[in-house]
Design a protein around this motif. Structure first.
Motif, PDB file in Angstrom:
ATOM      1  N   ALA A   1       0.852  -1.186   0.000  1.00 18.22           N
ATOM      2  CA  ALA A   1       0.000   0.000   0.000  1.00 18.22           C
ATOM      3  C   ALA A   1       0.892   1.242   0.000  1.00 18.22           C
ATOM      4  O   ALA A   1       1.944   1.256   0.638  1.00 18.22           O
ATOM      5  N   PRO A   2       0.519   2.276  -0.732  1.00 16.57           N
ATOM      6  CA  PRO A   2       1.357   3.480  -0.797  1.00 16.57           C
ATOM      7  C   PRO A   2       1.697   4.056   0.580  1.00 16.57           C
ATOM      8  O   PRO A   2       2.815   4.492   0.814  1.00 16.57           O
ATOM      9  N   ALA A   3       0.751   4.060   1.491  1.00 12.83           N
ATOM     10  CA  ALA A   3       1.014   4.596   2.830  1.00 12.83           C
ATOM     11  C   ALA A   3       2.071   3.758   3.547  1.00 12.83           C
ATOM     12  O   ALA A   3       2.952   4.301   4.231  1.00 12.83           O
ATOM     13  N   ALA A   4       2.002   2.450   3.395  1.00 11.46           N
ATOM     14  CA  ALA A   4       2.982   1.580   4.048  1.00 11.46           C
ATOM     15  C   ALA A   4       4.365   1.770   3.441  1.00 11.46           C
ATOM     16  O   ALA A   4       5.370   1.806   4.168  1.00 11.46           O
ATOM     17  N   ILE A   5       4.431   1.916   2.132  1.00 10.94           N
ATOM     18  CA  ILE A   5       5.722   2.133   1.467  1.00 10.94           C
ATOM     19  C   ILE A   5       6.311   3.468   1.913  1.00 10.94           C
ATOM     20  O   ILE A   5       7.503   3.560   2.227  1.00 10.94           O
ATOM     21  N   ALA A   6       5.476   4.504   1.970  1.00 15.12           N
ATOM     22  CA  ALA A   6       5.958   5.825   2.412  1.00 15.12           C
ATOM     23  C   ALA A   6       6.435   5.761   3.854  1.00 15.12           C
ATOM     24  O   ALA A   6       7.475   6.333   4.205  1.00 15.12           O
TER      25      ALA A   6
ATOM     26  N   GLU B   1      10.849   5.829   7.762  1.00 15.62           N
ATOM     27  CA  GLU B   1      11.562   5.209   8.877  1.00 15.62           C
ATOM     28  C   GLU B   1      13.009   4.892   8.485  1.00 15.62           C
ATOM     29  O   GLU B   1      13.934   5.101   9.264  1.00 15.62           O
ATOM     30  N   GLY B   2      13.200   4.412   7.275  1.00 18.28           N
ATOM     31  CA  GLY B   2      14.552   4.124   6.802  1.00 18.28           C
ATOM     32  C   GLY B   2      15.396   5.382   6.714  1.00 18.28           C
ATOM     33  O   GLY B   2      16.572   5.392   7.097  1.00 18.28           O
ATOM     34  N   ALA B   3      14.798   6.465   6.228  1.00 16.92           N
ATOM     35  CA  ALA B   3      15.528   7.732   6.128  1.00 16.92           C
ATOM     36  C   ALA B   3      15.874   8.267   7.511  1.00 16.92           C
ATOM     37  O   ALA B   3      16.976   8.785   7.725  1.00 16.92           O
ATOM     38  N   LYS B   4      14.944   8.147   8.460  1.00 18.67           N
ATOM     39  CA  LYS B   4      15.222   8.606   9.824  1.00 18.67           C
ATOM     40  C   LYS B   4      16.363   7.799  10.437  1.00 18.67           C
ATOM     41  O   LYS B   4      17.254   8.369  11.069  1.00 18.67           O
TER      42      LYS B   4
END
Length: 105
Positions: free
Chosen positions: A34-39, A44-47
């Motif tokens: 789902a787009p929300a889950a991917i975002a 989280e990865g960027a943080k």
């Protein structure tokens, strides 16, 4: 019931269980894609990566403060090169101007 009927019933039960596992897997994939889950995962990865970079920077500053000051000074000189050049040009150009003699009218 004959042995063949028992095997067919067992095969149907196995097929239904496999169908349910497949449906469950498809639902899990839908949720993860789902787009929300991917975002959310990307955020989280960027943080996490940002925190790692910040920790590495702090460690580098603690281990080599003189080098960090030198790099920061070099970066400041590069960013402020135009005002510095203008200042130096103004200082040296004033010295090179000839002095005009005063004439009386």
């Amino acid at each position: 019931m004959s042995a063949a009927d028992v095997r067919i019933a067992a095969a149907r039960g196995e097929a239904e269980a496999a169908r349910q596992r497949l449906a469950s897997t498809v639902e899990q994939i839908k949720v993860r894609l789902a787009p929300a889950a991917i975002a959310h995962d990307a955020w989280e990865g960027a943080k996490d990566k940002g925190a790692e970079v910040a920790e590495g920077a702090v460690t580098a500053v603690k281990e080599r403060p003189a080098m960090v000051v030198g790099v920061a000074a070099g970066a400041a000189l590069i960013l402020a090169r135009k005002p510095i050049i203008s200042l130096l040009t103004g200082l040296f150009s004033d010295r090179e101007k000839p002095v005009r003699a005063r004439t009386r009218n």
